[in-house]
Design a protein around this motif. Sequence first.
Motif, PDB file in Angstrom:
ATOM      1  N   LEU A  15      42.456   6.284  28.716  1.00 48.81           N
ATOM      2  CA  LEU A  15      43.837   6.705  28.947  1.00 48.81           C
ATOM      3  C   LEU A  15      44.252   6.426  30.388  1.00 48.81           C
ATOM      4  O   LEU A  15      45.352   5.920  30.645  1.00 48.81           O
ATOM      5  CB  LEU A  15      43.988   8.191  28.636  1.00 48.81           C
ATOM      6  CG  LEU A  15      45.350   8.822  28.938  1.00 48.81           C
ATOM      7  CD1 LEU A  15      46.464   8.086  28.214  1.00 48.81           C
ATOM      8  CD2 LEU A  15      45.340  10.302  28.557  1.00 48.81           C
ATOM      9  N   GLU A  16      43.387   6.749  31.328  1.00 45.46           N
ATOM     10  CA  GLU A  16      43.700   6.502  32.732  1.00 45.46           C
ATOM     11  C   GLU A  16      43.866   5.007  33.008  1.00 45.46           C
ATOM     12  O   GLU A  16      44.774   4.600  33.743  1.00 45.46           O
ATOM     13  CB  GLU A  16      42.605   7.074  33.630  1.00 45.46           C
ATOM     14  CG  GLU A  16      42.793   6.809  35.113  1.00 45.46           C
ATOM     15  CD  GLU A  16      44.081   7.378  35.680  1.00 45.46           C
ATOM     16  OE1 GLU A  16      44.598   6.798  36.663  1.00 45.46           O
ATOM     17  OE2 GLU A  16      44.572   8.404  35.157  1.00 45.46           O
ATOM     18  N   THR A  17      43.027   4.193  32.396  1.00 48.48           N
ATOM     19  CA  THR A  17      43.153   2.743  32.542  1.00 48.48           C
ATOM     20  C   THR A  17      44.478   2.257  31.981  1.00 48.48           C
ATOM     21  O   THR A  17      45.141   1.397  32.573  1.00 48.48           O
ATOM     22  CB  THR A  17      41.989   2.022  31.843  1.00 48.48           C
ATOM     23  OG1 THR A  17      40.738   2.519  32.346  1.00 48.48           O
ATOM     24  CG2 THR A  17      42.053   0.530  32.075  1.00 48.48           C
ATOM     25  N   ALA A  18      44.880   2.819  30.848  1.00 43.98           N
ATOM     26  CA  ALA A  18      46.161   2.466  30.241  1.00 43.98           C
ATOM     27  C   ALA A  18      47.307   2.770  31.193  1.00 43.98           C
ATOM     28  O   ALA A  18      48.232   1.963  31.373  1.00 43.98           O
ATOM     29  CB  ALA A  18      46.342   3.224  28.924  1.00 43.98           C
ATOM     30  N   LYS A  19      47.270   3.931  31.816  1.00 45.06           N
ATOM     31  CA  LYS A  19      48.327   4.327  32.744  1.00 45.06           C
ATOM     32  C   LYS A  19      48.381   3.395  33.952  1.00 45.06           C
ATOM     33  O   LYS A  19      49.456   2.969  34.383  1.00 45.06           O
ATOM     34  CB  LYS A  19      48.098   5.775  33.200  1.00 45.06           C
ATOM     35  CG  LYS A  19      48.319   6.791  32.090  1.00 45.06           C
ATOM     36  CD  LYS A  19      47.668   8.128  32.376  1.00 45.06           C
ATOM     37  CE  LYS A  19      48.242   8.823  33.574  1.00 45.06           C
ATOM     38  NZ  LYS A  19      47.626  10.160  33.762  1.00 45.06           N
ATOM     39  N   GLN A  20      47.219   3.057  34.476  1.00 40.51           N
ATOM     40  CA  GLN A  20      47.189   2.201  35.660  1.00 40.51           C
ATOM     41  C   GLN A  20      47.676   0.787  35.352  1.00 40.51           C
ATOM     42  O   GLN A  20      48.411   0.183  36.139  1.00 40.51           O
ATOM     43  CB  GLN A  20      45.780   2.176  36.248  1.00 40.51           C
ATOM     44  CG  GLN A  20      45.364   3.508  36.862  1.00 40.51           C
ATOM     45  CD  GLN A  20      44.124   3.411  37.715  1.00 40.51           C
ATOM     46  OE1 GLN A  20      43.770   2.344  38.199  1.00 40.51           O
ATOM     47  NE2 GLN A  20      43.443   4.537  37.902  1.00 40.51           N
ATOM     48  N   LEU A  21      47.279   0.246  34.203  1.00 42.23           N
ATOM     49  CA  LEU A  21      47.722  -1.099  33.848  1.00 42.23           C
ATOM     50  C   LEU A  21      49.202  -1.118  33.505  1.00 42.23           C
ATOM     51  O   LEU A  21      49.907  -2.101  33.779  1.00 42.23           O
ATOM     52  CB  LEU A  21      46.884  -1.636  32.687  1.00 42.23           C
ATOM     53  CG  LEU A  21      45.425  -1.957  33.044  1.00 42.23           C
ATOM     54  CD1 LEU A  21      44.663  -2.408  31.800  1.00 42.23           C
ATOM     55  CD2 LEU A  21      45.353  -3.039  34.122  1.00 42.23           C
ATOM     56  N   VAL A 209      38.674  10.585  37.483  1.00 37.07           N
ATOM     57  CA  VAL A 209      39.021   9.623  36.438  1.00 37.07           C
ATOM     58  C   VAL A 209      39.888   8.495  36.988  1.00 37.07           C
ATOM     59  O   VAL A 209      39.837   7.363  36.498  1.00 37.07           O
ATOM     60  CB  VAL A 209      39.717  10.345  35.252  1.00 37.07           C
ATOM     61  CG1 VAL A 209      41.116  10.818  35.637  1.00 37.07           C
ATOM     62  CG2 VAL A 209      39.774   9.440  34.032  1.00 37.07           C
ATOM     63  N   GLU A 210      40.671   8.786  38.023  1.00 36.09           N
ATOM     64  CA  GLU A 210      41.502   7.745  38.627  1.00 36.09           C
ATOM     65  C   GLU A 210      40.642   6.626  39.218  1.00 36.09           C
ATOM     66  O   GLU A 210      40.984   5.444  39.116  1.00 36.09           O
ATOM     67  CB  GLU A 210      42.399   8.342  39.714  1.00 36.09           C
ATOM     68  CG  GLU A 210      43.483   9.274  39.214  1.00 36.09           C
ATOM     69  CD  GLU A 210      42.987  10.688  38.943  1.00 36.09           C
ATOM     70  OE1 GLU A 210      43.777  11.501  38.431  1.00 36.09           O
ATOM     71  OE2 GLU A 210      41.795  10.985  39.228  1.00 36.09           O
ATOM     72  N   THR A 211      39.524   7.008  39.828  1.00 38.03           N
ATOM     73  CA  THR A 211      38.610   6.017  40.397  1.00 38.03           C
ATOM     74  C   THR A 211      37.996   5.162  39.302  1.00 38.03           C
ATOM     75  O   THR A 211      37.911   3.934  39.410  1.00 38.03           O
ATOM     76  CB  THR A 211      37.491   6.709  41.194  1.00 38.03           C
ATOM     77  OG1 THR A 211      38.076   7.478  42.252  1.00 38.03           O
ATOM     78  CG2 THR A 211      36.533   5.690  41.800  1.00 38.03           C
ATOM     79  N   ALA A 212      37.574   5.808  38.216  1.00 40.77           N
ATOM     80  CA  ALA A 212      36.967   5.087  37.098  1.00 40.77           C
ATOM     81  C   ALA A 212      37.965   4.128  36.463  1.00 40.77           C
ATOM     82  O   ALA A 212      37.638   2.973  36.162  1.00 40.77           O
ATOM     83  CB  ALA A 212      36.457   6.084  36.061  1.00 40.77           C
ATOM     84  N   GLY A 213      39.186   4.598  36.254  1.00 37.82           N
ATOM     85  CA  GLY A 213      40.212   3.755  35.659  1.00 37.82           C
ATOM     86  C   GLY A 213      40.513   2.539  36.519  1.00 37.82           C
ATOM     87  O   GLY A 213      40.715   1.429  36.007  1.00 37.82           O
ATOM     88  N   ASN A 214      40.516   2.737  37.819  1.00 36.57           N
ATOM     89  CA  ASN A 214      40.774   1.640  38.750  1.00 36.57           C
ATOM     90  C   ASN A 214      39.684   0.581  38.674  1.00 36.57           C
ATOM     91  O   ASN A 214      39.964  -0.624  38.764  1.00 36.57           O
ATOM     92  CB  ASN A 214      40.884   2.186  40.171  1.00 36.57           C
ATOM     93  CG  ASN A 214      41.165   1.090  41.189  1.00 36.57           C
ATOM     94  OD1 ASN A 214      40.253   0.604  41.852  1.00 36.57           O
ATOM     95  ND2 ASN A 214      42.415   0.718  41.313  1.00 36.57           N
ATOM     96  N   ARG A 215      38.446   1.021  38.488  1.00 37.93           N
ATOM     97  CA  ARG A 215      37.332   0.078  38.385  1.00 37.93           C
ATOM     98  C   ARG A 215      37.447  -0.803  37.148  1.00 37.93           C
ATOM     99  O   ARG A 215      37.120  -1.993  37.181  1.00 37.93           O
ATOM    100  CB  ARG A 215      36.011   0.845  38.368  1.00 37.93           C
ATOM    101  CG  ARG A 215      35.646   1.465  39.710  1.00 37.93           C
ATOM    102  CD  ARG A 215      34.500   2.455  39.587  1.00 37.93           C
ATOM    103  NE  ARG A 215      34.087   2.966  40.896  1.00 37.93           N
ATOM    104  CZ  ARG A 215      33.355   4.057  41.078  1.00 37.93           C
ATOM    105  NH1 ARG A 215      32.947   4.766  40.020  1.00 37.93           N
ATOM    106  NH2 ARG A 215      33.027   4.448  42.294  1.00 37.93           N
TER     107      ARG A 215
END
Length: 245
Positions: A15-21, A209-215
Amino acid sequence: MKTVLITGANKGIGLETAKQLSKKGLFVYLGSRDPERGKQVAKALAGKGFENIQAIEIDVTKPATILAARQIIEQEKGSLDVLINNAGISGIVPQNAQETGVEVFKEVMDVNLYGVVSVTQAFLELLKKSAEPRIVNVSTSVGSLSLQSNPSWPAYDYAKYAVYASSKAAMNMYTVHLAYELRDTAFKINAVCPGYTKTDFTGHIGGEVETAGNRIAKYALIDQNGPTGHFFSEETNPETGEIPW
């Protein structure tokens, strides 16, 4: 606008990756095995200003949902630029090589390995229509044979995850072969460990989770000069990010 499909994206790192992308301008198909849960999450995100995230039903263990998701994306977008194989399970814990039953291995492999293979193969033709196709297979440092067998590794004596680690090591090998087969194309295919992160998966213990999503997002967006067929864990190796298989 580039399009990305993320499996297992209705919560946690997906979910966090989705938000960042989405913030970076991609159209995101938020994959969820529970269609109602996916729709609820997408609606909540829309209320927060995310206009380019759409829920899509996909259960990586059910071929019919994979095919249906492929047909929807093909009809709506015509191609796919990024596939992030994020859906995964750990299986029962603790687990060990001597006693954990083969039925547990089968259950975890069904998601973490066979699910990745099924989804990847189903979407390859749509990815081939992209000018810069990317595949990110979400992995873990405990899936590294080199690290897990090294007594000097800080996590060597930590609780062993015989089933989970085996499934991710197998997925890593699939990543190696896929990247090799597509080495002379525009594809960039890598295995990425997001790090030990505060999610349901870890009992909400670990990094942000923000760090993980960014990776994860980072390797979904690499350019044509970027790596392919590599294994990254910035938590393990902050300098270059790359770790041994």
